[in-house]
Design a protein around this motif. Structure first.
Motif, mmCIF file in Angstrom:
data_model
loop_
_atom_site.group_PDB
_atom_site.id
_atom_site.type_symbol
_atom_site.label_atom_id
_atom_site.label_comp_id
_atom_site.label_asym_id
_atom_site.label_seq_id
_atom_site.Cartn_x
_atom_site.Cartn_y
_atom_site.Cartn_z
ATOM 1 N N GLU A 46 179.630 72.707 -48.051
ATOM 2 C CA GLU A 46 179.163 73.961 -48.652
ATOM 3 C C GLU A 46 179.418 75.132 -47.705
ATOM 4 O O GLU A 46 179.887 76.195 -48.117
ATOM 5 C CB GLU A 46 177.673 73.869 -48.978
ATOM 6 C CG GLU A 46 177.160 75.106 -49.688
ATOM 7 C CD GLU A 46 175.719 74.992 -50.138
ATOM 8 O OE1 GLU A 46 175.313 75.743 -51.039
ATOM 9 O OE2 GLU A 46 174.988 74.148 -49.573
ATOM 10 N N TYR A 91 176.925 70.617 -54.112
ATOM 11 C CA TYR A 91 176.557 70.209 -52.742
ATOM 12 C C TYR A 91 175.119 69.683 -52.647
ATOM 13 O O TYR A 91 174.489 69.785 -51.604
ATOM 14 C CB TYR A 91 176.805 71.362 -51.747
ATOM 15 C CG TYR A 91 178.218 71.873 -51.848
ATOM 16 C CD1 TYR A 91 179.283 71.127 -51.355
ATOM 17 C CD2 TYR A 91 178.507 73.077 -52.490
ATOM 18 C CE1 TYR A 91 180.597 71.561 -51.479
ATOM 19 C CE2 TYR A 91 179.820 73.524 -52.618
ATOM 20 C CZ TYR A 91 180.862 72.761 -52.120
ATOM 21 O OH TYR A 91 182.159 73.186 -52.254
ATOM 22 N N THR A 102 180.315 67.316 -56.188
ATOM 23 C CA THR A 102 179.158 67.158 -55.295
ATOM 24 C C THR A 102 177.867 67.663 -55.937
ATOM 25 O O THR A 102 176.840 67.737 -55.254
ATOM 26 C CB THR A 102 179.364 67.945 -53.977
ATOM 27 O OG1 THR A 102 179.595 69.329 -54.300
ATOM 28 C CG2 THR A 102 180.521 67.408 -53.163
ATOM 29 N N PRO A 139 173.158 66.380 -52.476
ATOM 30 C CA PRO A 139 173.363 64.942 -52.289
ATOM 31 C C PRO A 139 172.466 64.112 -53.203
ATOM 32 O O PRO A 139 171.381 64.583 -53.583
ATOM 33 C CB PRO A 139 173.014 64.708 -50.817
ATOM 34 C CG PRO A 139 172.192 65.870 -50.414
ATOM 35 C CD PRO A 139 172.574 67.020 -51.285
ATOM 36 N N TYR A 176 177.663 67.036 -47.038
ATOM 37 C CA TYR A 176 177.579 67.966 -48.169
ATOM 38 C C TYR A 176 177.230 69.379 -47.684
ATOM 39 O O TYR A 176 177.779 70.365 -48.190
ATOM 40 C CB TYR A 176 176.536 67.475 -49.178
ATOM 41 C CG TYR A 176 177.088 66.522 -50.220
ATOM 42 C CD1 TYR A 176 178.124 65.632 -49.907
ATOM 43 C CD2 TYR A 176 176.588 66.481 -51.518
ATOM 44 C CE1 TYR A 176 178.641 64.757 -50.849
ATOM 45 C CE2 TYR A 176 177.088 65.616 -52.473
ATOM 46 C CZ TYR A 176 178.106 64.752 -52.140
ATOM 47 O OH TYR A 176 178.610 63.890 -53.089
#
Length: 243
Positions: free
Chosen positions: A214, A196, A193, A198, A210
């Motif tokens: 997290e 995290y 990710t 995006p 996302y």
């Protein structure tokens, strides 16, 4: 100088057990404080090329700062800690998993072709959801009741029957191995990710998912920390009192 030397030999898990605010410092350096909290500061710094004095200085600043939000989990009675883990962290997992699974499935269908990493993230999270459900059930039905039984026996000054798993260290070893597995899995999710973050073309569902992942990882870190670094060592110590 003596304090620096002493602190450099202290385990990461001990720092976090004494004051959870230090977790943020370790996280900033990419140091795993929950599953691998048994390593010393010196050991981790040597391995990762981190300046030991700099890290210890940042830890000291956090430790010397006061805050009303700082919770001294280590001072809690074990049965209170067990109830807190079950009611706060186990319940959190049970509530968030179905929502995240739904969002991830939706993202895979809509954006999976353009963002193939979503397929892998979904696979990892589904595996985690299944493992965590089984893991928490074992704690709630086997390990936690035995810890409470030991506490009751201590208060009533009575004996305790040996459990079918012989010693509390056996289920604890299994739980810690499962914690390690989740630590590895979420490191992979964080990597997939981009920590995290995006992508630029992300829709609102993408961004929310996302952010939730997290938050889920942070809650899991605290959850694992409370067990690995506080509850489990104290339970082992308590069992030894029964000879």
């Amino acid at each position: 100088m003596e304090t620096i030397l002493k602190d450099s030999q202290k385990q990461i898990g001990q720092f976090v057990a004494e004051d959870f605010r230090t977790a943020a410092i370790f996280s900033n350096y990419g140091i795993d404080f929950c599953c691998r909290g048994h390593r010393t500061v010196e050991e981790v710094c040597d391995k990762n090329g981190i300046n030991t004095s700099e890290l210890l200085d940042k830890l000291q600043k956090v430790l010397s700062a006061t805050t009303e939000q700082n919770i001294d989990y280590k001072s809690w009675p074990l049965d209170l800690l067990v109830d807190y883990i079950e009611k706060k962290h186990h319940r959190y997992v049970a509530e968030k998993v179905p929502v995240l699974l739904q969002f991830l499935d939706k993202l895979c269908k809509v954006h999976g072709e353009r963002h193939p990493e979503l397929i892998k993230i979904n696979e990892h999270f589904k595996a985690s959801a299944g493992e965590l459900a089984a893991h928490m059930k074992k704690e709630e039905l086997i390990l936690f009741p035995f810890i409470k039984k030991m506490i009751h026996a201590t208060i009533s000054q009575s004996g305790i029957q040996a459990p079918h798993f012989r010693t509390v260290e056996n289920p604890i070893t299994m739980m810690k191995e499962e914690h390690d597995n989740e630590g590895v899995r979420f490191r992979e999710i964080a990597e997939l990710t981009n920590n995290y973050n995006p992508p630029a073309d992300a829709c609102n569902t993408f961004r929310v998912t996302y952010a939730m992942l997290e938050e889920f990882e942070k809650d899991l870190h605290l959850h694992i920390h409370l067990e690995n670094n506080i509850l489990f060592p104290e339970a082992i110590k308590l069992e030894k009192q029964f000879g």
